[in-house]
Design a protein around this motif. Structure first.
Motif, PDB file in Angstrom:
ATOM      1  N   SER A  85      17.026  14.465 -23.778  1.00 50.48           N
ATOM      2  CA  SER A  85      18.098  13.503 -24.042  1.00 50.48           C
ATOM      3  C   SER A  85      17.644  12.045 -23.935  1.00 50.48           C
ATOM      4  O   SER A  85      17.891  11.235 -24.833  1.00 50.48           O
ATOM      5  CB  SER A  85      19.273  13.746 -23.094  1.00 50.48           C
ATOM      6  N   ILE A  86      16.953  11.733 -22.839  1.00 53.21           N
ATOM      7  CA  ILE A  86      16.538  10.343 -22.630  1.00 53.21           C
ATOM      8  C   ILE A  86      15.506   9.915 -23.672  1.00 53.21           C
ATOM      9  O   ILE A  86      15.628   8.855 -24.300  1.00 53.21           O
ATOM     10  CB  ILE A  86      15.934  10.159 -21.211  1.00 53.21           C
ATOM     11  N   ALA A  87      14.516  10.776 -23.873  1.00 54.07           N
ATOM     12  CA  ALA A  87      13.474  10.449 -24.848  1.00 54.07           C
ATOM     13  C   ALA A  87      14.089  10.227 -26.220  1.00 54.07           C
ATOM     14  O   ALA A  87      13.726   9.285 -26.937  1.00 54.07           O
ATOM     15  CB  ALA A  87      12.442  11.573 -24.900  1.00 54.07           C
ATOM     16  N   VAL A  88      15.033  11.070 -26.568  1.00 56.43           N
ATOM     17  CA  VAL A  88      15.654  10.946 -27.884  1.00 56.43           C
ATOM     18  C   VAL A  88      16.457   9.646 -27.985  1.00 56.43           C
ATOM     19  O   VAL A  88      16.440   8.959 -29.012  1.00 56.43           O
ATOM     20  CB  VAL A  88      16.532  12.183 -28.192  1.00 56.43           C
ATOM     21  N   GLN A  89      17.107   9.288 -26.901  1.00 55.72           N
ATOM     22  CA  GLN A  89      17.823   7.996 -26.924  1.00 55.72           C
ATOM     23  C   GLN A  89      16.857   6.851 -27.201  1.00 55.72           C
ATOM     24  O   GLN A  89      17.132   5.961 -28.008  1.00 55.72           O
ATOM     25  CB  GLN A  89      18.517   7.765 -25.581  1.00 55.72           C
ATOM     26  N   LYS A  90      15.708   6.896 -26.551  1.00 55.58           N
ATOM     27  CA  LYS A  90      14.718   5.832 -26.765  1.00 55.58           C
ATOM     28  C   LYS A  90      14.261   5.806 -28.222  1.00 55.58           C
ATOM     29  O   LYS A  90      14.188   4.757 -28.850  1.00 55.58           O
ATOM     30  CB  LYS A  90      13.492   6.068 -25.866  1.00 55.58           C
ATOM     31  N   LEU A  91      13.978   6.980 -28.723  1.00 54.91           N
ATOM     32  CA  LEU A  91      13.477   7.082 -30.085  1.00 54.91           C
ATOM     33  C   LEU A  91      14.507   6.594 -31.098  1.00 54.91           C
ATOM     34  O   LEU A  91      14.215   5.784 -31.986  1.00 54.91           O
ATOM     35  CB  LEU A  91      13.105   8.543 -30.362  1.00 54.91           C
TER      36      LEU A  91
ATOM     37  N   ASN B 217       1.422  12.850 -30.338  1.00 58.04           N
ATOM     38  CA  ASN B 217       1.738  14.178 -30.880  1.00 58.04           C
ATOM     39  C   ASN B 217       3.094  14.679 -30.417  1.00 58.04           C
ATOM     40  O   ASN B 217       3.837  15.300 -31.163  1.00 58.04           O
ATOM     41  CB  ASN B 217       0.676  15.192 -30.449  1.00 58.04           C
ATOM     42  N   GLN B 218       3.371  14.426 -29.162  1.00 63.17           N
ATOM     43  CA  GLN B 218       4.645  14.889 -28.622  1.00 63.17           C
ATOM     44  C   GLN B 218       5.806  14.145 -29.278  1.00 63.17           C
ATOM     45  O   GLN B 218       6.839  14.731 -29.585  1.00 63.17           O
ATOM     46  CB  GLN B 218       4.654  14.724 -27.103  1.00 63.17           C
ATOM     47  N   TRP B 219       5.605  12.862 -29.517  1.00 63.60           N
ATOM     48  CA  TRP B 219       6.656  12.102 -30.207  1.00 63.60           C
ATOM     49  C   TRP B 219       6.877  12.640 -31.615  1.00 63.60           C
ATOM     50  O   TRP B 219       7.995  12.719 -32.101  1.00 63.60           O
ATOM     51  CB  TRP B 219       6.326  10.607 -30.253  1.00 63.60           C
ATOM     52  N   ARG B 220       5.774  13.027 -32.259  1.00 67.83           N
ATOM     53  CA  ARG B 220       5.914  13.604 -33.608  1.00 67.83           C
ATOM     54  C   ARG B 220       6.737  14.880 -33.580  1.00 67.83           C
ATOM     55  O   ARG B 220       7.566  15.132 -34.441  1.00 67.83           O
ATOM     56  CB  ARG B 220       4.534  13.928 -34.199  1.00 67.83           C
ATOM     57  N   SER B 221       6.474  15.664 -32.563  1.00 70.14           N
ATOM     58  CA  SER B 221       7.228  16.901 -32.447  1.00 70.14           C
ATOM     59  C   SER B 221       8.716  16.618 -32.262  1.00 70.14           C
ATOM     60  O   SER B 221       9.565  17.270 -32.873  1.00 70.14           O
ATOM     61  CB  SER B 221       6.667  17.721 -31.273  1.00 70.14           C
ATOM     62  N   VAL B 222       9.012  15.604 -31.462  1.00 65.36           N
ATOM     63  CA  VAL B 222      10.423  15.250 -31.268  1.00 65.36           C
ATOM     64  C   VAL B 222      11.035  14.822 -32.604  1.00 65.36           C
ATOM     65  O   VAL B 222      12.111  15.289 -32.992  1.00 65.36           O
ATOM     66  CB  VAL B 222      10.563  14.115 -30.234  1.00 65.36           C
ATOM     67  N   LEU B 223      10.307  13.968 -33.320  1.00 62.61           N
ATOM     68  CA  LEU B 223      10.814  13.516 -34.623  1.00 62.61           C
ATOM     69  C   LEU B 223      11.110  14.695 -35.533  1.00 62.61           C
ATOM     70  O   LEU B 223      12.161  14.781 -36.163  1.00 62.61           O
ATOM     71  CB  LEU B 223       9.769  12.622 -35.299  1.00 62.61           C
ATOM     72  N   ARG B 224      10.150  15.618 -35.589  1.00 60.26           N
ATOM     73  CA  ARG B 224      10.299  16.756 -36.496  1.00 60.26           C
ATOM     74  C   ARG B 224      11.507  17.616 -36.127  1.00 60.26           C
ATOM     75  O   ARG B 224      12.268  18.061 -36.972  1.00 60.26           O
ATOM     76  CB  ARG B 224       9.021  17.591 -36.468  1.00 60.26           C
TER      77      ARG B 224
ATOM     78  N   LEU C  10      14.969  20.455 -26.322  1.00 57.95           N
ATOM     79  CA  LEU C  10      14.033  20.654 -27.432  1.00 57.95           C
ATOM     80  C   LEU C  10      12.934  21.619 -27.022  1.00 57.95           C
ATOM     81  O   LEU C  10      12.685  21.846 -25.847  1.00 57.95           O
ATOM     82  CB  LEU C  10      13.404  19.329 -27.862  1.00 57.95           C
ATOM     83  N   ARG C  11      12.303  22.126 -28.049  1.00 57.85           N
ATOM     84  CA  ARG C  11      11.153  23.014 -27.855  1.00 57.85           C
ATOM     85  C   ARG C  11      10.003  22.232 -27.274  1.00 57.85           C
ATOM     86  O   ARG C  11       9.697  21.142 -27.743  1.00 57.85           O
ATOM     87  CB  ARG C  11      10.669  23.417 -29.240  1.00 57.85           C
ATOM     88  N   GLN C  12       9.369  22.823 -26.295  1.00 60.38           N
ATOM     89  CA  GLN C  12       8.165  22.176 -25.809  1.00 60.38           C
ATOM     90  C   GLN C  12       7.018  22.766 -26.608  1.00 60.38           C
ATOM     91  O   GLN C  12       6.814  23.975 -26.573  1.00 60.38           O
ATOM     92  CB  GLN C  12       7.982  22.505 -24.336  1.00 60.38           C
TER      93      GLN C  12
END
Ligand code: ADP
Ligand code: ZN
Length: 600
Positions: free
Chosen positions: A407-413, A461-468, A503-505
């Motif tokens: 949730s937090i990471a996605v808010q930042k993104l 890479n992890q940010w890319r995964s979140v984006l995807r 999200l999927r890790q």
């Protein structure tokens, strides 16, 4: 049950028992009724029309979309002593004449033919003067516009029941969701047909879907660890990628051959023949390859790009393990794939409604990639087939997926995308989150944003995964032209902190050690040695006749020989797949190996 059918199963094909619905289907046809069969690949569809065609008076006409498919089936039938032939463009005038003579002399049990050829008025005329046992329409989903293999010439097959109302018809397919099913029935006038739907599950296939970091590396590890010396298919989206990957695999010591629509016909044919006839070829192909390839011992299908739909994915992966032995469906995909596919889709000539269907199908496919629960359950439910419990044979079952509260990471993104005006692509957004010092960021003043450098908890890479994953879930839209991201309405509750997002890790690539079982295993070295000796014997016989080894005997038959060690012709005749004709032709050669090999 018709004794005759039982007898043919036993003495001609060398099998003990019918599988699932085969018996009921065969009975219905023998008695003159129409049938529609939905059965997964490898389920045993061919026998459903071959046995009634042999049992009934007259010749069975099999409509099949591809030359390769016809040849294969005809070779296999001839091996067991069935009088079969095909009519297609690969024959010259004289060969055609010879087959037509055989037809009129009632010397054939089965004739394979392409739909356009059958619909030719002269051929239809000829048909009306023949004694016909049945019509079998193979790959019947080709009649459906909703499906992905639509062939206009299949549409004309409607006239079969108008012109030949008394001849039983059977339509067969391995892929059909509800919509396709109803379209087959109405297009082919099969309203009165008895419908047989087998479960679509392919329990011997292990499904795995990975996001790529280094795709080639992943593929290489997979091949080395699990598929040394095996036959397999690697699917890529573009012709260029097919060629690059085939070259690269060759440079790594694999027998890899390319296959795509732009290769010269002779090369394509040659590569396909080698794939069929040899035992350790990897074919690297676009989806132009595969339909009608019924090689039973394909041990893996690897996707290096995302398929367009679950239907396509299931059909392509279904080419693995037709013989029922363990096989792998393995995929590695990335965000770039999704963007390319959407791009292709949006720029295609298809009408708006067709595009909508295709977009929906792609999203469903992405959903399958991103789920954290059993893949097989999701796959089967797409075909209205229910699997009560998780399968235990897909990556999510084998190594349960870890999820994390994003949730937090996605808010930042999301806020970073928003604050930069929804005008930038993945690389740039991630650079800002990671606080990279690059010129462009400085020039645009983005180093002053509150989101600059706030994303250090994840790497690129992890940010890319979140984006995807956000794209897959519809939280972000990708501008297909520039690869930039926009927020959708769905983001609102997350931005407001009203909704938690799990999200999927992404799994770390496994570093060492063989983690999976080998595909086909024997408990002793002697058994292993016998297996290789039997394969050698099979290969030599096949090479002399210029047919694929599995047409002589499939792997399952050889494995049974290793397990039961038959010592006489009589004992050998009890092995599944050894019928009267094959026993006569090859029995001695295999007994020679079995008797003299030092396996005891
Ligand atoms: P499909 O066309 O449905 O993909 P096939 O007709 O090619 O499947 O059959 C798959 C494999 O199963 C073949 O090797 C076939 O010989 C084998 N098979 C079919 N029916 C039986 C049976 N009743 N017993 C044993 N093997 C069978
Ligand atoms: Zn599972």
């Amino acid at each position: 049950m018709s004794r005759l059918a039982q007898e043919i199963l036993h003495s001609t094909f060398g099998f003990d028992q019918f599988r699932d619905s085969q018996e009921a289907i065969i009975n219905q046809l023998i008695e003159g009724g129409d049938v529609m069969v939905l059965m997964p690949t490898g389920g045993g569809k061919s026998l459903c029309y071959q046995i009634p065609a042999i049992a009934r008076n007259g010749v069975g006409i099999v409509i099949s979309p591809l030359i390769a498919l016809m040849q294969n089936q005809v070779h296999a039938l001839q091996q067991v002593g069935v009088r079969a032939a095909f009519l297609n463009s690969s024959l010259d005038y004289q060969e055609t004449q010879a087959i037509e003579r055989q037809l009129f002399n009632a010397e054939l049990d089965l004739l394979y033919i392409a739909p356009e050829r059958l619909m030719n008025p002269r051929m239809l005329n000829m048909m009306s003067r023949l004694n016909i046992a049945l019509f079998a329409i193979d790959e019947a989903h080709c009649v459906s516009q909703w499906g992905h293999d639509f062939r206009p010439e299949y549409h004309k097959l409607t006239i079969l029941h108008e012109r030949f109302p008394d001849i039983p018809r059977i339509a067969l397919t391995a892929t059909a969701d509800q919509t396709t099913r109803s379209e087959i029935i109405s297009q082919l006038g099969l309203e009165k047909a008895q419908i047989f739907v087998s479960g679509f599950d392919r329990p011997n296939i292990t499904y795995r879907i990975n996001q790529y970091q280094n795709q080639r590396d992943q593929l290489l590890k997979f091949l080395h660890r699990e598929h040394k010396g095996d036959s397999g298919i690697v699917y890529c989206l573009s012709r260029k990628k097919v060629e690059t990957i085939a070259d690269w695999l060759s440079s790594k010591g694999f027998n890899a051959l390319p296959y795509h629509a732009r290769l010269p016909g002779t090369v394509r044919e040659q590569n396909q023949t080698r794939f069929l006839n040899e035992e350790n070829i990897i074919i690297v192909a676009t989806i132009a390859f595969g339909m009608g390839i019924d090689k039973p011992d394909v041990r893996f299908v690897a996707h290096l790009d995302l398929p367009k739909s679950i239907e396509a994915y299931y059909q392509e992966t279904g080419r693995a393990g037709r013989d029922g032995l363990p096989a792998n469906a393995w995929m590695s995909y990335g965000l770039q794939n999704v963007v390319t596919l959407r791009q292709m889709l949006d720029s295609s000539d298809a009408g708006e409604s067709q595009k909508r269907i295709e977009r929906y199908k792609l999203d469903t496919m992405l959903g399958l990639c991103e789920i954290t629960s059993c893949r097989r359950q999701t796959l089967l439910s797409y075909f209205d087939d229910k699997l009560e419990k998780p399968c235990g044979n897909c990556d999510n079952c084998l190594e349960p997926v870890k999820t994390w509260d994003a949730s937090i990471a996605v808010q930042k993104l999301i806020s970073c995308i928003y604050r930069t005006g929804q005008r930038f692509g993945a690389g740039y957004i991630i650079d800002i989150l990671l606080g990279k010092e690059n010129r462009r960021i400085q020039q645009l003043g983005h180093h002053k944003l509150t989101t600059y450098g706030i994303g250090g908890e994840l790497n690129a890479n992890q940010w890319r995964s979140v984006l995807r994953q956000l794209v897959a879930r519809g939280l972000l839209d990708v501008d297909i032209e520039y690869g930039t991201f926009r927020l959708t309405e769905e983001c609102r509750p997350i931005l407001k902190g009203q909704q938690q997002l799990l999200l999927r890790q992404d799994k770390k690539p496994i570093k060492s050690g063989p983690t999976r079982r080998k595909q086909i295993t024997f408990s002793t070295q002697k058994q292993e040695a016998l297996w290789h000796a039997l394969r050698k014997c099979r290969r030599e016989i096949a090479e002399k006749q210029n047919v694929p080894p599995y047409i002589i005997f499939p792997d399952t038959t050889l494995i049974e020989m290793v397990d039961h060690l038959p010592q006489t012709l009589e004992q050998l005749s009890h092995v599944s797949g050894v019928g009267t004709v094959k026993l006569e032709r090859y029995g001695d050669a295999f007994l020679e190996v079995l008797n003299h090999h030092e396996y005891n």
